[in-house]
Design an enzyme around this catalytic site. Structure first.
Site, mmCIF file in Angstrom:
data_model
loop_
_atom_site.group_PDB
_atom_site.id
_atom_site.type_symbol
_atom_site.label_atom_id
_atom_site.label_comp_id
_atom_site.label_asym_id
_atom_site.label_seq_id
_atom_site.Cartn_x
_atom_site.Cartn_y
_atom_site.Cartn_z
ATOM 1 N N TRP A 1 49.237 37.877 69.752
ATOM 2 C CA TRP A 1 48.547 37.441 68.533
ATOM 3 C C TRP A 1 48.973 38.259 67.310
ATOM 4 O O TRP A 1 48.284 38.305 66.300
ATOM 5 C CB TRP A 1 47.028 37.442 68.749
ATOM 6 C CG TRP A 1 46.620 36.359 69.726
ATOM 7 C CD1 TRP A 1 47.432 35.396 70.258
ATOM 8 C CD2 TRP A 1 45.328 36.115 70.291
ATOM 9 N NE1 TRP A 1 46.734 34.583 71.111
ATOM 10 C CE2 TRP A 1 45.447 34.987 71.151
ATOM 11 C CE3 TRP A 1 44.078 36.727 70.152
ATOM 12 C CZ2 TRP A 1 44.357 34.477 71.871
ATOM 13 C CZ3 TRP A 1 42.995 36.213 70.872
ATOM 14 C CH2 TRP A 1 43.134 35.098 71.716
ATOM 15 N N CYS B 1 39.876 32.896 78.649
ATOM 16 C CA CYS B 1 38.978 31.851 78.140
ATOM 17 C C CYS B 1 39.220 30.484 78.751
ATOM 18 O O CYS B 1 38.753 29.501 78.226
ATOM 19 C CB CYS B 1 39.155 31.675 76.649
ATOM 20 S SG CYS B 1 39.180 33.169 75.730
ATOM 21 N N HIS C 1 31.582 26.682 73.679
ATOM 22 C CA HIS C 1 32.223 25.942 72.586
ATOM 23 C C HIS C 1 31.400 24.736 72.170
ATOM 24 O O HIS C 1 31.825 23.940 71.346
ATOM 25 C CB HIS C 1 33.640 25.533 72.986
ATOM 26 C CG HIS C 1 34.518 26.737 73.180
ATOM 27 N ND1 HIS C 1 34.830 27.231 74.428
ATOM 28 C CD2 HIS C 1 35.082 27.577 72.290
ATOM 29 C CE1 HIS C 1 35.571 28.318 74.283
ATOM 30 N NE2 HIS C 1 35.732 28.552 73.004
ATOM 31 N N CYS D 1 32.785 32.511 77.256
ATOM 32 C CA CYS D 1 33.535 33.244 76.225
ATOM 33 C C CYS D 1 32.532 34.023 75.379
ATOM 34 O O CYS D 1 31.329 33.988 75.658
ATOM 35 C CB CYS D 1 34.365 32.281 75.364
ATOM 36 S SG CYS D 1 35.683 33.111 74.430
HETATM 37 N N1 GLN Z 1 35.247 40.092 73.849
HETATM 38 C C1 GLN Z 1 35.638 38.989 73.020
HETATM 39 C C2 GLN Z 1 34.396 38.279 72.519
HETATM 40 O O1 GLN Z 1 33.420 38.271 73.202
HETATM 41 C C3 GLN Z 1 36.501 38.011 73.791
HETATM 42 C C4 GLN Z 1 37.003 36.899 72.925
HETATM 43 C C5 GLN Z 1 37.985 35.973 73.601
HETATM 44 O O2 GLN Z 1 38.005 35.836 74.780
HETATM 45 N N2 GLN Z 1 38.797 35.292 72.856
HETATM 46 O O3 GLN Z 1 34.408 37.690 71.458
HETATM 47 ZN ZN ZN Z 2 37.170 33.961 75.774
#
Ligand code: GLN
Ligand code: ZN
Length: 764
Positions: free
Chosen positions: A566, A648, A699, A731
């Site tokens: 990233w 994720c 999501h 997530c």
């Molecule tokens: N620890 C991060 C969060 O909880 C993980 C984010 C991700 O998996 N993209 O936001």
């Molecule tokens: Zn995630």
């Protein structure tokens, strides 16, 4: 009218706006604050500006139809009427309402699925194709943009995604067994009809993108390529076709590609120059060879001298008129210009080239034979490149030495999982509950960070404000009854930038935005030198959070591969070298957390799969160094320290062995959207360690019921030993609001409690 010695063009240009104008306008449009006309007017102003920039940089063609209000794959699906029946579309011309419903969903229908565009961080919308999809031309976008460019006095070369890539990226509808690719014959007449319209508008060339050419092709794809391009070649009323491949080399697809009766090929000469060398020796005299000579995906100024040597070598066997120069791929993947980057380290700035600077580089390459200025610029770029790779800021001997001295034991030194498990789990109940790290990032939280960044509040007051939120968040988790708590990540703007800011070797642009999907943009940090920890990465928050509870606090870090993927990464050392340095950096932080009494540490690797090379033959090598980097970042901890990781998504088939090799004590994964099918691969291969089942699809704004989570967990116990199951959302919760978060977490804790009770009842 030709300007340059070699014809120059670009496969595409950024489109979100240098000030992200398109983003702001789209979001206003979705809120109902601007109308169709206003949206269109911003869009056409942007196109006008982009074409002007291309002309000013001396390109011989401007690119049309590379613009999009949301996504170019969605545009192509709309062009051919590929609309799933659930949208109840009546077959009329596709308007903004339908277009954005496909992109974002509406009250009644979920959006099309979204996934990564090859190995980039750009997401496209996945068309759904069935045996009943009725292909028909349903949009005028490409023709309108060509007309618009011509009206402005430009010579446009429109771009269109080719049918084989379009169908390869589509998914088959649930109602059919038919593979999308088998419908290619139904699309060909529509491409032919478009070719005719473009010809009538006066286009000389059409760029057809078939990036699948840089992947391992199946027979059906090869066959579809042959059928398509042989059929299209037969039409006489058409522009010439430039077939573009990018994101990698053709490798074993040479024969397939060379046999296609198109008028020119664009090939990627940045991944390596093998393709152009190979092709130039056997290239037919009547075709154009477009060399993707400037890296379209990274932000470094090129060594133009090295580039011009490649070009001159090709020019030895290919005539000047046949040779075109371009960036390797669309410039969609880089920011607009370095013009306004006044805050970046002054020593770094001359080494950066965003989209506009890359076009300038092309101009120099195209004219070195006739223009002294171009020759000088080329000489200068070689010196500058040498300065960059030998600069003191690029290399830190101590870091190099430390990495060189790592011994293999450091990658593999954990004792077997079963022994660790006993030392780690004895305080935890069955089905332990936890979260992935972040809690809702409200406007208030963002305001605290931005006031501090702008110097409107001082460190003491910033600290007090964040502390208040951390404390409240920990107390809330305690009250709800979660087992392993987190501090909430309120101090973090982004899971890469936040850490990168505390690591030597990273720089940050001000306006280096790149479209991620729709109106969403990211601003990747720039890794310019050897990487090492400048200060504590996670700061005081995890330790402070621990002081508010007797339950364990899980420390949260981002993993080496995610930090790498990233970011824009230096191109003067191999990626695996950077990964190793990041791993050493993160390991120092892991050890600091451990010495501060944190015994559960999560190292997030959501980008592990995303960085997987497109070609199967390159995957094993990548997975080896990626796994090594992860293991190194968590190596050397006590056996009682529990290492978690998080990804994720729920597709692990291709990388399953690597997941096992990571040897994390707990891996948390997405399991709701795929109805636990993800667990099959874990169960079938007897995955030995623990799994955190993402039973809440974060999501979606829906609050999952206790029953829905109980039923997922019950299902899981048929596949995985309940002793190794954790319960968590799929997530982080940063995009959610507080009320739904609290309600969902309560249900989640209830679900785990019910499972524990029924497990005890069965076993008593
Ligand atoms: N620890 C991060 C969060 O909880 C993980 C984010 C991700 O998996 N993209 O936001
Ligand atoms: Zn995630």
């Amino acid at each position: 009218m030709k300007n340059n010695v070699y014809t120059t063009h670009t496969l595409g240009y950024p489109r979100i706006g240098a000030q992200r104008q398109l983003k702001w306008t789209l979001e206003k449009f979705w809120r109902g604050e601007v109308n169709n006309t206003e949206l269109e007017s911003v869009a056409s102003t942007l196109r006008k500006e982009h074409w002007k920039n291309q002309v000013e940089a001396g390109l011989d063609y401007v690119t049309a139809n590379d613009f999009s209000l949301y996504d170019q794959v969605l545009d192509t699906a709309c062009l051919f009427g590929i609309i799933p029946p659930r949208f109840q579309w009546d077959g009329s011309l596709i308007d903004h309402d339908l277009y954005f419903a496909l992109a974002r969903g509406n009250e009644v229908q979920p959006a099309l699925a979204m996934t990564k565009w090859f190995d980039t961080n750009y997401h496209y919308l996945v068309p759904e194709v069935s045996d009943t999809t009725h292909f028909a031309l349903q949009s005028q976008k490409i023709l309108n943009e060509v007309k618009e460019a011509i009206a402005l006095g430009h010579t446009p070369k429109p771009v269109l995604i080719g049918p084989v890539t379009l169908l390869s990226l589509s998914r088959k509808a649930l109602t059919t067994d038919l593979e999308p690719i088998s419908r290619v014959n139904d699309l060909i007449p529509l491409y032919a009809s478009l070719l005719k319209s473009l010809h009538q508008l006066g286009c000389d060339w059409l760029q057809i993108d078939e990036p699948v050419l840089s992947t391992d092709l199946e027979d059906a794809q090869k066959h579809a390529l042959e059928t398509t391009y042989k059929s299209l070649a037969k039409f006489t009323e058409r522009p010439k076709i430039l077939l573009a491949s990018y994101f990698g080399n053709l490798e074993d697809n040479y024969a397939t590609v060379l046999d296609l009766p198109v008028d020119g090929h664009h090939v990627d000469a940045v991944t390596s120059s093998t393709d152009v060398h190979y092709l130039s020796h056997r290239y037919p005299a009547n075709k154009v060879l477009s060399i993707g000579i400037i890296d379209g995906r990274n932000i470094w100024a090129s060594n133009l001298k090295a580039k011009s040597e490649i070009i001159e070598a090709v020019a030895g066997s290919v005539a000047r008129e046949q040779l075109w120069l371009a960036p390797s791929c669309s410039l969609l993947h880089v920011p607009y210009t370095t013009d306004n980057e006044d805050n970046i380290e002054p020593q770094l700035r001359p080494h950066l080239a965003f989209a506009q600077e890359k076009l300038e580089e092309l101009r120099h390459l195209a004219n070195s034979r006739i223009c002294k200025d171009a020759r000088q610029a080329i000489e200068k770029s070689a010196i500058r490149h040498f300065q960059r790779i030998t600069a003191p800021f690029a290399s830190k001997p101590a870091v190099r030495q430390q990495c060189k001295e790592l011994n293999t034991a450091e990658f593999t030194d954990r004792i077997p999982f079963n022994q660790r498990f006993e030392a780690q789990q004895d305080q935890l109940p069955l089905y332990p509950t936890t979260t992935i790290g972040s809690f809702p990032q409200t406007a208030e939280i963002r305001a605290i960070r931005s006031q501090f960044k702008k110097g409107k509040i001082d460190l003491v007051s910033y600290d007090a404000k964040i502390e208040k939120h951390v404390k409240a968040c920990v107390e809330l988790q305690d009250k709800i009854g979660l087992d392993v708590l987190v501090h909430g990540e309120f101090e973090r703007n982004d899971m890469v930038e936040f850490f990168a800011d505390k690591i030597h070797g990273f720089a940050f642009s001000q306006l280096g935005w790149v479209q991620s999907y729709g109106s969403r943009c990211v601003k990747p940090p720039i890794i310019f030198g050897d990487v090492s920890r400048a200060e504590s990465l996670s700061g005081p928050w995890i330790k402070r959070a621990q002081s508010y509870t007797k339950k364990p606090i899980k420390g949260m870090l981002s993993g080496p591969i995610t930090m790498l993927k990233w970011s824009f990464v230096r191109d003067d050392v191999p990626l695996e070298t950077v990964a190793l340095q990041l791993a050493v950096t993160i390991r120092e932080e892991v050890q600091e957390l451990e010495s501060n009494g944190i015994s559960i540490i999560q190292v997030d690797e959501p980008a592990l799969r995303e960085a997987l090379p497109l070609r199967k033959s390159h995957q094993a090598y990548y997975l080896k160094w990626a796994v090594d980097a992860f293991k190194l970042s968590t190596a050397g901890v006590l056996k009682s320290t529990q290492i978690h990781t998080h990804m994720c998504y729920g597709q692990f088939n291709e990388i399953f062995d690597a997941i096992v090799a990571l040897d994390a004590d707990v891996i948390s994964i997405e399991a709701t959207r795929n109805h636990l099918t993800v667990l099959d691969s874990f169960a079938n291969s007897h995955y030995p360690n623990s799994i955190g089942i993402g039973v809440w699809d974060i999501h979606s704004p829906r609050v999952p019921t206790t029953e829905s989570m109980v039923s997922l967990l019950k299902l899981s116990s048929e596949l995985i030993d309940p002793k190794r199951v954790w319960v968590n959302p799929d997530c982080g919760l940063k995009t959610r609001a507080w009320p739904e978060t609290i309600a969902s977490l309560k249900n989640l804790v209830n679900a785990a409690t019910q499972l524990r009770e029924s497990h005890l009842a069965i076993n008593n």
